[in-house]
Enzyme design. Structure first.
Site, PDB file in Angstrom:
ATOM      1  N   LYS A  54      94.620 -16.760 -17.861  1.00  0.00           N
ATOM      2  CA  LYS A  54      93.371 -16.628 -17.090  1.00  0.00           C
ATOM      3  C   LYS A  54      92.325 -15.874 -17.904  1.00  0.00           C
ATOM      4  CE  LYS A  54      95.708 -16.886 -12.658  1.00  0.00           C
ATOM      5  NZ  LYS A  54      96.422 -16.183 -11.588  1.00  0.00           N
ATOM      6  N   GLN A  98      97.028 -10.494  -8.951  1.00  0.00           N
ATOM      7  CA  GLN A  98      98.117 -11.428  -9.221  1.00  0.00           C
ATOM      8  C   GLN A  98      99.283 -11.163  -8.260  1.00  0.00           C
ATOM      9  OE1 GLN A  98      98.071 -13.962 -11.676  1.00  0.00           O
ATOM     10  NE2 GLN A  98      99.945 -14.586 -10.642  1.00  0.00           N
ATOM     11  N   ASP A 121      90.390 -16.006  -5.148  1.00  0.00           N
ATOM     12  CA  ASP A 121      91.616 -16.705  -4.740  1.00  0.00           C
ATOM     13  C   ASP A 121      91.436 -17.400  -3.390  1.00  0.00           C
ATOM     14  OD1 ASP A 121      93.784 -16.850  -6.441  1.00  0.00           O
ATOM     15  OD2 ASP A 121      94.491 -14.815  -6.007  1.00  0.00           O
TER      16      ASP A 121
END
Ligand code: NDP
Length: 297
Positions: A54, A98, A121
């Site tokens: 990422k 995460q 997200d």
């Protein structure tokens, strides 16, 4: 094999190129550099690989990337304090924590602490609600990527019978909402669904997100259907080596479907590309600008 292969790897590369151009325009025109902060708690090896990828792709797109690596023993208060700092930082437009988080941390509380405007997200209940009520939202990356592939393949999706197999918060449910937003007739199937094969056979669009290796067989699929395989399952091949397979039995499905995503190389590469898209969208909206067309809902 009859089906066209939907090349998610190539599509994701093009998408990243488009995002990089839009980022360069923002820099030139507005002096604005979209920034993504990724928070990793603990040393989970798979998470470390994701976070590295990422960060790399964020920089390649011309965005600012910061990583916050915290030890596995980090407490809830410390993590929430970091999120509060990132929420308040105007150079950070997207925050990604995460998952999974260590057991001592309340994941729902952490997701709820991220500012909805920076929730790249798309997991915050405010964004879930915005998506469900047809408002501008930040949408979970994997289903957003699936929608882009479907729009690219089929154009207008309205009126299509779409089956989403799986009802998780990160894939199945938002996928179903996105397809409803496209005016599909949406069915959501799960582990309690009766006669899954017959339910699948009615679908013009089948999105499989179950986490069961090669569960969906070719004879479940409507001839000519578009099949999006979200599953990523590590299995042992005949040679004893590990290999990745999807939730769809690719060989038999490709005989019947009109188009199908492979695993790997289908949905997988779209997820990080859509994280970049969401970061760009968040940066634009934070500055009163429209997100580039086709990148957001
Ligand atoms: P979850 O385990 O959270 O959800 C799985 C869903 O599948 C559940 O709704 C479950 O039903 C349903 N299900 C499980 N077994 C069956 C069955 N035998 N028949 C019918 N339905 C079943 O998984 P995720 O949504 O997180 O992920 C799904 C897959 O997608 C995984 O392989 C994962 O690795 C992959 N994935 C890939 C990503 C990518 O970037 N390409 C990103 C995220 C996930 P119930 O609710 O009734 O239990």
């Amino acid at each position: 094999m009859g089906a066209d292969i939907i090349d998610g790897k190539a599509f994701a590369a093009k998408l990243r190129g488009r995002i990089a151009e839009a980022v360069a325009d923002l820099k030139r025109g507005k002096g604005l550099v979209p920034g993504l902060a990724v928070v990793l708690v603990g040393e989970d090896p798979a998470s470390q690989v994701y976070v590295r990828n990422k960060g790399r792709q964020t920089l390649e797109a011309g965005m600012a990337s910061e990583e916050h690596r915290l030890p596995a023993t980090t407490g809830q208060a410390e993590l929430l304090a970091l999120i509060a700092r990132l929420n308040a930082d105007p150079a950070v437009h997207g925050i990604l924590v995460q998952l999974p988080l260590p057991a001592q941390i309340d994941t729902a509380a952490v997701i709820g602490a991220v500012s909805p405007e920076k929730d790249v997200d798309g997991f915050h209940v405010i964004n879930v609600g915005r998506l469900a009520t047809g408002q501008k939202a930040l949408v979970p990356c994997t289903p957003l990527g699936c929608l882009m592939l479907l729009r690219d393949r089929l154009g207008d999706l309205s009126g299509a019978n779409a089956l989403v197999l799986g009802r998780s918060n990160i894939v199945g449910k938002p996928m179903a909402q996105l397809l409803l937003g496209e005016s599909c007739t949406v069915t959501i199937a799960h582990s309690r669904t009766r006669d899954l094969a017959a339910t699948c056979a009615r679908a013009d669009i089948l999105v499989a997100a179950v986490g069961r290796p090669e569960m969906v067989k070719g004879d479940w699929i409507r001839p000519g259907a578009t099949v999006i395989d979200v599953g990523i399952n590590r299995v042992e091949g005949p040679d004893g080596k590990a290999r990745l397979v999807g939730d769809v039995d690719f060989a038999s499905a490709a005989e019947v479907a009109g188009a199908i995503t492979p695993v790997p190389g289908g949905v997988g590469p779209m997820t990080i590309a859509c994280l970049l898209a969401n970061t760009l969208t968040a940066a634009c909206r934070a500055n009163g600008l429209e997100a580039p067309a086709g990148l957001a809902v």
